[in-house]
Design an enzyme around this catalytic site. Structure first.
Site, short mmCIF file in Angstrom:
data_model
loop_
_atom_site.label_atom_id
_atom_site.label_comp_id
_atom_site.label_asym_id
_atom_site.label_seq_id
_atom_site.Cartn_x
_atom_site.Cartn_y
_atom_site.Cartn_z
N SER A 120 -24.55 -35.90 -9.91
CA SER A 120 -25.36 -37.11 -9.84
C SER A 120 -24.36 -38.24 -9.77
O SER A 120 -23.18 -38.06 -10.10
CB SER A 120 -26.19 -37.24 -11.13
OG SER A 120 -26.65 -38.57 -11.30
N TYR A 169 -27.30 -36.67 -20.33
CA TYR A 169 -27.31 -36.47 -18.88
C TYR A 169 -25.96 -36.86 -18.28
O TYR A 169 -25.38 -36.11 -17.48
CB TYR A 169 -28.44 -37.30 -18.26
CG TYR A 169 -28.72 -37.02 -16.82
CD1 TYR A 169 -29.53 -35.96 -16.43
CD2 TYR A 169 -28.20 -37.84 -15.81
CE1 TYR A 169 -29.81 -35.71 -15.09
CE2 TYR A 169 -28.46 -37.60 -14.47
CZ TYR A 169 -29.27 -36.53 -14.12
OH TYR A 169 -29.54 -36.29 -12.79
#
Length: 260
Positions: free
Chosen positions: A142, A155
């Site tokens: 990401s 995350y």
């Protein structure tokens, strides 16, 4: 139609019953790769979509937070197709909270699914790839593998970890035909993100387009979403002969997010 470049190869894509994972699975299937889908929810719809592209498709419902279920899935792949030539580690979950308020069980789940699962699939896929001297490990990281955002500690930690795992895997196999790279998307319009757009539109009395502008305006200079199809085409490139010496990169597809 141009020649399909991945005929005879098998791709396992984790978290592929919707969104980015399904987009990548379909892009690889268009090139002739047989596909093993994995994920929660309805599997028959995604299986039919991939099957329509003229390849063999299977599904395994392994819970990516459990090493023993991942082992069972990799065994299933070997029994069904002989082994995994292309491994796409895409499964991921999210939880948003400040560090001091972050529930410890959510932290553990995010690290397990977003990071540890990629270690388990990779360690089990590598022997087969090395034996054939050809393999592709593609880790869907990401933009948060490269930069941070508030309230996303688990995350961001997991995605930074994925980028590190990608580099080490690439280095350990640098003299072989096995490559490992990471894809780092910015905002992608998946069903999950559309829900965020809808919620913003409802809460602020905005149109869909206005809510999207608000969401993108904060981080993404291009003011447009990356699509699962675009991410799929990047995965196809990594699998092509042109990608033979692309090793250990974290390739951002983020509309300029990290260029700022």
């Amino acid at each position: 139609m141009s020649e399909r470049t991945l005929v005879g190869k098998t791709a396992l894509v984790t978290g592929s019953t919707s969104g980015i994972g399904l987009g990548i699975a379909k892009a690889l299937a268009r090139q002739g790769a047989n596909i093993i889908l994995n994920g929660f929810g309805d599997a028959e719809g995604p299986k039919a979509e991939v099957s329509a592209l003229g390849v063999n498709v299977s599904y395994h419902g392994a819970d990516m937070s459990k090493a023993n279920e991942i082992e069972a899935m990799m065994k299933f792949a070997a029994e069904t197709f002989g082994g995994v030539d292309i491994l796409v580690n895409n499964a991921g979950i999210q939880h948003v909270a400040a560090v001091e308020d972050f529930p410890t069980e959510r932290w553990d789940a995010i690290i397990a699914i977003n990071l540890s699962s990629a270690f388990h699939t990779s360690r089990l896929a590598l022997p087969y790839m090395k034996q054939k001297n050809w393999g592709r490990i593609i880790n869907v990281a990401s933009i948060h593998g490269l930069v941070g955002s508030v309230q996303k500690s688990a995350y961001v930690a997991a995605k930074h970890g994925i980028v590190g795992l990608t580099k080490v895997t690439a280095l350990e196999n640098a003299t072989t035909g096995v490559t490992c790279n990471a894809i780092c998307p910015g905002w992608v319009l998946t069903p999950l993100v559309q829900k965020q757009v809808d919620a913003k539109a409802a809460a602020l009395g905005l149109s869909n387009d206005e809510a999207i502008k608000l969401l993108l305006g904060e981080k993404e200079p291009s003011m447009q979403f990356t699509t699962p199809e675009e991410l799929g085409e990047l995965a196809v490139f990594f699998c092509s002969a042109a990608g033979n010496n692309v090793r250990g990169v974290a390739w951002n597809m983020d509309g300029g997010w990290t260029a700022q």
